[in-house]
Enzyme design. Structure first.
Site, short mmCIF file in Angstrom:
data_model
loop_
_atom_site.label_atom_id
_atom_site.label_comp_id
_atom_site.label_asym_id
_atom_site.label_seq_id
_atom_site.Cartn_x
_atom_site.Cartn_y
_atom_site.Cartn_z
N ASP A 115 22.59 13.68 43.56
CA ASP A 115 22.13 14.89 42.88
C ASP A 115 20.61 14.98 42.99
O ASP A 115 19.90 13.98 42.86
CB ASP A 115 22.55 14.86 41.41
CG ASP A 115 22.44 16.23 40.75
OD1 ASP A 115 23.48 16.82 40.44
OD2 ASP A 115 21.29 16.71 40.55
N ILE A 116 20.12 16.18 43.22
CA ILE A 116 18.67 16.38 43.43
C ILE A 116 17.87 16.17 42.13
O ILE A 116 16.68 15.84 42.18
CB ILE A 116 18.42 17.78 44.03
CG1 ILE A 116 17.12 17.83 44.80
CG2 ILE A 116 18.49 18.87 42.97
CD1 ILE A 116 16.99 19.05 45.69
N HIS A 159 30.63 15.23 39.24
CA HIS A 159 29.45 14.40 39.03
C HIS A 159 29.94 12.99 38.71
O HIS A 159 30.76 12.83 37.81
CB HIS A 159 28.65 14.88 37.82
CG HIS A 159 28.10 16.28 37.90
ND1 HIS A 159 26.75 16.53 38.06
CD2 HIS A 159 28.71 17.48 37.81
CE1 HIS A 159 26.56 17.86 38.06
NE2 HIS A 159 27.73 18.44 37.90
N HIS A 163 32.68 20.35 42.46
CA HIS A 163 31.99 19.07 42.57
C HIS A 163 32.28 18.24 41.35
O HIS A 163 32.30 18.76 40.23
CB HIS A 163 30.48 19.24 42.75
CG HIS A 163 29.82 20.18 41.78
ND1 HIS A 163 29.95 21.55 41.88
CD2 HIS A 163 29.06 19.95 40.68
CE1 HIS A 163 29.27 22.13 40.90
NE2 HIS A 163 28.73 21.18 40.14
N ASN A 217 32.14 20.42 35.73
CA ASN A 217 31.84 21.67 35.02
C ASN A 217 32.57 22.81 35.74
O ASN A 217 32.52 22.90 36.97
CB ASN A 217 30.33 21.92 35.01
CG ASN A 217 29.58 20.86 34.23
OD1 ASN A 217 30.06 20.39 33.20
ND2 ASN A 217 28.43 20.46 34.71
N GLU A 263 27.03 25.55 37.63
CA GLU A 263 25.93 26.27 38.26
C GLU A 263 26.19 26.55 39.74
O GLU A 263 25.78 27.59 40.26
CB GLU A 263 24.62 25.47 38.10
CG GLU A 263 24.13 25.48 36.65
CD GLU A 263 22.94 24.58 36.42
OE1 GLU A 263 22.45 23.96 37.38
OE2 GLU A 263 22.53 24.49 35.26
N VAL A 264 26.81 25.61 40.42
CA VAL A 264 27.09 25.79 41.86
C VAL A 264 28.58 26.04 42.03
O VAL A 264 29.40 25.19 41.67
CB VAL A 264 26.64 24.55 42.66
CG1 VAL A 264 26.93 24.76 44.14
CG2 VAL A 264 25.16 24.27 42.43
#
Ligand code: 5GP
Length: 121
Positions: free
Chosen positions: A33-34, A106, A104, A91, A99-100
């Site tokens: 993750d960025i 996490h 995904h 999420n 958000e994306v």
């Protein structure tokens, strides 16, 4: 929600945006993750165009679902968080604060993750 092929993870999958890759197979990509929230914070995505877990569970092939599930365990072992534990978060949608819009998980760990979620006031 229709899948948006211009979401940021689709661009990562196409190689248009760089990532720090930690795992890849025919169906799955995982990268750091960025903006890491714990010492270990990796995002695991299917390569197919699934906007969230609901779409994935309903539309993905058995091979994709098996690969995605198995990859989580492989990555957790490789990252050395499997023994002490980790948090897996997906999420989903607006209320889930996604958000994306590309599925995904996490994987968070390498230190305690704290309580699951803040209680409502
Ligand atoms: P969400 O809120 O959708 O569950 O989480 C999206 C995650 O993607 C966030 O933790 C955010 O830091 C991460 N993220 C957003 N853009 C990028 C990017 O370009 N590269 C990487 N590696 N992570 C990103």
């Amino acid at each position: 929600m229709a899948y948006d092929p211009n979401n940021i993870f689709a661009k990562i999958l196409r190689g248009e945006i760089p990532c720090v890759k930690v795992y890849e197979d025919d169906h799955v990509l995982a990268f750091k993750d960025i903006q890491p929230k714990r010492n270990v914070h990796v995002l695991v995505i299917p390569k197919g165009p699934y906007e969230d877990m609901t779409a994935f569970a309903e539309k993905a092939t058995d091979a994709e679902i098996a690969a995605y599930t198995r990859a989580v365990a492989k990555i957790a072992r490789e990252l050395k968080v499997a023994e002490k534990g980790y948090r897996l978060i997906a999420n989903t949608g607006a209320d889930g604060h996604q958000e994306v819009p590309h599925l995904h998980f996490h994987i968070l760990g390498g230190e305690p993750c704290g309580p699951m979620i803040k209680a409502k006031d």
